[in-house]
Write a protein that holds these residues in place. Structure first.
Motif, short mmCIF file in Angstrom:
data_model
loop_
_atom_site.label_atom_id
_atom_site.label_comp_id
_atom_site.label_asym_id
_atom_site.label_seq_id
_atom_site.Cartn_x
_atom_site.Cartn_y
_atom_site.Cartn_z
N PHE A 170 -15.38 -16.82 -22.24
CA PHE A 170 -14.05 -17.07 -22.82
C PHE A 170 -13.04 -16.00 -22.45
N VAL A 171 -13.36 -14.73 -22.73
CA VAL A 171 -12.39 -13.67 -22.44
C VAL A 171 -12.15 -13.53 -20.93
N PRO A 172 -13.18 -13.59 -20.07
CA PRO A 172 -12.90 -13.57 -18.64
C PRO A 172 -11.94 -14.68 -18.21
N TYR A 173 -12.08 -15.88 -18.78
CA TYR A 173 -11.14 -16.96 -18.41
C TYR A 173 -9.77 -16.71 -19.02
N LEU A 174 -9.74 -16.24 -20.27
CA LEU A 174 -8.48 -15.96 -20.95
C LEU A 174 -7.61 -15.02 -20.13
N MET B 45 -17.10 -24.55 -20.67
CA MET B 45 -17.36 -25.94 -21.02
C MET B 45 -18.85 -26.26 -21.01
N PHE B 46 -19.57 -25.76 -20.02
CA PHE B 46 -21.00 -26.05 -19.94
C PHE B 46 -21.74 -25.55 -21.18
N TRP B 47 -21.43 -24.33 -21.63
CA TRP B 47 -22.13 -23.79 -22.80
C TRP B 47 -21.75 -24.54 -24.07
N ALA B 48 -20.47 -24.83 -24.25
CA ALA B 48 -20.04 -25.56 -25.44
C ALA B 48 -20.68 -26.95 -25.47
N ASN B 49 -20.78 -27.58 -24.31
CA ASN B 49 -21.34 -28.92 -24.24
C ASN B 49 -22.85 -28.90 -24.48
N TYR B 50 -23.53 -27.90 -23.90
CA TYR B 50 -24.97 -27.84 -24.07
C TYR B 50 -25.35 -27.64 -25.53
N GLN C 225 -13.30 -22.10 -28.94
CA GLN C 225 -12.72 -21.42 -27.79
C GLN C 225 -12.44 -22.40 -26.65
N THR C 226 -13.36 -23.32 -26.42
CA THR C 226 -13.21 -24.28 -25.33
C THR C 226 -12.07 -25.24 -25.59
N ALA C 227 -12.04 -25.81 -26.80
CA ALA C 227 -10.96 -26.74 -27.13
C ALA C 227 -9.60 -26.05 -27.07
N TYR C 228 -9.57 -24.80 -27.50
CA TYR C 228 -8.32 -24.03 -27.55
C TYR C 228 -7.77 -23.72 -26.16
N ILE C 229 -8.64 -23.28 -25.24
CA ILE C 229 -8.17 -22.68 -24.00
C ILE C 229 -8.08 -23.67 -22.85
#
Length: 495
Positions: free
Chosen positions: A240-244, A256-261, A297-301
Motif C-alpha cells: 500500500f505505502v509503496p504504491y501510495l 489487489m492480489f492480497w486483498a482478493n486472496y 486500502q485497496t478500495a481507497y487507493i
C-alpha cells in the motif's frame, strides 16, 4: 505464448530525463489454467541490446510472480523525501509520532540483513518471516510493517529500499490468481464458489450458465511445493505505502492480489464468506482486522476508472453491513444476529475449548482497522466504529473495570456457551478475573493501579507460571515489552 507464464512490461518516461524506466514482471499465476505447478527455467532480460539480468535453473513457484526494474539510459538516482505530516493528516497512514529518532545502528542492521542474506534474490520474500502463521511478535505484523513505519518517520533511503524491495518480493508468495480472460485478479463476482480452504463439493455453482459448474481451482499438475506459508492472521501490509508514494502499477496489482486472496481463500458457504459477498467473518479476529485493513486500502487507493474499483468498494461495504447488523444493532431475531452485544467486541470464537471467551488484543487490532477505514473516508462505517470503540475505551475508563487489566490475554464475555452475553463492564471485569484465577473480591479492596494492588499481584498472580514483581501502575500483558499487549491496545485507543 506459454500455458502458464505471462510477462508484462511497464514503461515510465519522465519529462526532461534522457532515460526510460522499464519494469519487467513474469508471472505463473493463472487461476483457471489446467495443471498449475512450479516451473524451472533459464532467463535473460535485455534492455537496449544489453543483458541486464540472467539466471539459470530458476524455480518459479505456482501462483507467484517476480518483478525487476531497469533503466534504458542512465539510471536516475533521485530520492524523493515526502512530508510525513501531510501523509498523516490525509489519514492514509497511521498518525505516527514523528518526533521519534530512529537510531542509525537500527537502520544499519536492517540494511546489513537485506544485503547479506540474499533477501532480494528472485523468488525470495524480503525482510519478513517465511512462515507467516508463526505466532508471537514480528516486525512486519501491525498496521504497517516496522520497516515501513521507520521509513515514514525517518524518510531514510535504506528503509525505503527495504520497504519497496519487500513489496516486490511479496510476489513470491503463492496467493496470486489472475483471470486469463480479463487479465485482472480473478473476481468473486464471476466465480462466487471458488475457494482454497473449502472442499470440492463446496464449489458447485448452480447459477452458472448454461447448466451449473464446479468452480474449484485446477489440481496441481506437478511439483507445487513452496518454502513459504501465508495466512491472513499475521499478514503484513506489503504494497500500500509503496504504491501510495510511487503510483507504480506493480504495487497496485500486488495490493489487489492480497486483498482478493483474503476473500477468495475462504469457504464460500453462507456462514463463511457467503459466496460473492466476500465476508471476512470466518477468520480469526486478527485475520479479520488485517484483511479489513488491506481491503480498505485497496478500495481507497485504486483509481476511480479502474475496472475493479467498484468490486473492492462493494466488498468493503458488504463487510460493513455484516458487522453493523450482526454486532452493532439488535434489531433482528437472535438466530440472525446472535453475536450482537452492547460492549463492542467481535466473536466469540472457540478458545481454550469454549465459546465464552475472546482475545481482547486481537479485538484491539480490529478496532484500529475499523477506525482506520473511517479515516480513509468511509464515513458509513462510523456506526460500527462508535459501537466498536467502546470495548477499547471502557476497559480503560469504566469505573467498574480496573485499567490495569485492560490488555488481558483472554476476556470472559458470558458464563457459558448457552448464556447471554454480559451487558456491563463490571461483570466482564469480575468474571474475567475469576477465570484468570484472581480473587475479584480480594483485589477490589485496592485502588486500581496502586502500589498496594501491585504488591497483591506480586504475591498472588503468576506470569507464564512464574513469579513476577509488579510495579505500581504496571498493566498485565507484558507491559515492559514494546510488543506486549498494552502496545496492541494503544493504536485502538488512539484511533
Amino acid at each position: 505464448e506459454h500455458d502458464h507464464l505471462f510477462v508484462q512490461f511497464a514503461i515510465r518516461a519522465y519529462q526532461g530525463l534522457d532515460a526510460v524506466r522499464v519494469s519487467v514482471t513474469l508471472e505463473n499465476n493463472w487461476a483457471y489454467v489446467d495443471n498449475p505447478q512450479n516451473l524451472t527455467y533459464d532467463l535473460s532480460v535485455n534492455v537496449d541490446g544489453q543483458e541486464v539480468l540472467a539466471q539459470t535453473d530458476l524455480t518459479h513457484y505456482h501462483h507467484s510472480r517476480w518483478r525487476r526494474v531497469f533503466w534504458w539510459g542512465e539510471e536516475s538516482v533521485a530520492h524523493v523525501k515526502h512530508e510525513p505530516e501531510y501523509l498523516a493528516k490525509s489519514r492514509a497512514i497511521p498518525s505516527y509520532d514523528l518526533s521519534l529518532e530512529v537510531p542509525q545502528d537500527t537502520l544499519d542492521a536492517m540494511l546489513d540483513s537485506w544485503n547479506n542474506n540474499n533477501q532480494y534474490d528472485l523468488m525470495k520474500i524480503g525482510q519478513v518471516s517465511s512462515y507467516m502463521p508463526n505466532t508471537g511478535s514480528r516486525g512486519e505484523i501491525g498496521p504497517l510493517p516496522k520497516f515501513t513505519a521507520i521509513y515514514l518517520i525517518n524518510q531514510n533511503h535504506a528503509a525505503k529500499q527495504i520497504m519497496d524491495g519487500t513489496a516486490e518480493q511479496a510476489g513470491s508468495w503463492s496467493i496470486h490468481f489472475r483471470d486469463h480472460d480479463t487479465k485482472l485478479p480473478v473476481s468473486l463476482n464471476d466465480y462466487p464458489r471458488m475457494t482454497i480452504l473449502g472442499n470440492y463439493t463446496d464449489t458447485y455453482n448452480p447459477n452458472a450458465e448454461p447448466e451449473g459448474r464446479y468452480e474449484a481451482f485446477p489440481s496441481c499438475g506437478g511439483d507445487c511445493a513452496t518454502p513459504y506459508s501465508h495466512d491472513s492472521a499475521h499478514q503484513p501490509s506489503f504494497a500500500f505505502v509503496p504504491y501510495l508514494l510511487s503510483g507504480d502499477y506493480f504495487y497496485m496489482e500486488e495490493l489487489m492480489f492480497w486483498a482478493n486472496y483474503n476473500m477468495l481463500q475462504a469457504n464460500p458457504g453462507q456462514y463463511y464468506r457467503n459466496g460473492a459477498d466476500g465476508l471476512l467473518r470466518w477468520d480469526q479476529t486478527r485475520g479479520q482486522a488485517w484483511s479489513l485493513r488491506t481491503l480498505a486500502q485497496t478500495a481507497y487507493i485504486l483509481p476511480d476508472s479502474h475496472a475493479l474499483k467498484a468490486y473492492f468498494t462493494d466488498k468493503l461495504d458488504n463487510n460493513r453491513e455484516f458487522y453493523q447488523t450482526q454486532y452493532a444493532e439488535k434489531t433482528q431475531p437472535d438466530s440472525e444476529n446472535r453475536f450482537a452485544n452492547t460492549l463492542g467486541w467481535i466473536g466469540p470464537y472457540l478458545l481454550d475449548g469454549q465459546y465464552n471467551l475472546i482475545s481482547p488484543w486481537m479485538d484491539d487490532f480490529f478496532t484500529w482497522a475499523v477506525g482506520y477505514t473511517v479515516g480513509l473516508g468511509y464515513g458509513e462505517w462510523m456506526p460500527v466504529m462508535q459501537w466498536k470503540s467502546k470495548f477499547a475505551t471502557q476497559r480503560m475508563v469504566s469505573e467498574d473495570y480496573c485499567w490495569i487489566f485492560a490488555p488481558t490475554y483472554r476476556s470472559k464475555i458470558r458464563d457459558d456457551a448457552d448464556s447471554p452475553y454480559y451487558t456491563d463492564f463490571g461483570d466482564l471485569y469480575t468474571e474475567t478475573l475469576e477465570w484468570l484465577n484472581i480473587d475479584s473480591l480480594e483485589i477490589s479492596q485496592f485502588e486500581c493501579g496502586s502500589q498496594e494492588m501491585a504488591d497483591y499481584m506480586t504475591e498472588n498472580v503468576l506470569v507464564s507460571g512464574n513469579r513476577h514483581t509488579w510495579k505500581k501502575g504496571e498493566m498485565v500483558g507484558y507491559a515492559s515489552n514494546a510488543d506486549g499487549f498494552p502496545s496492541n491496545l494503544q493504536p485502538a485507543l488512539a484511533i
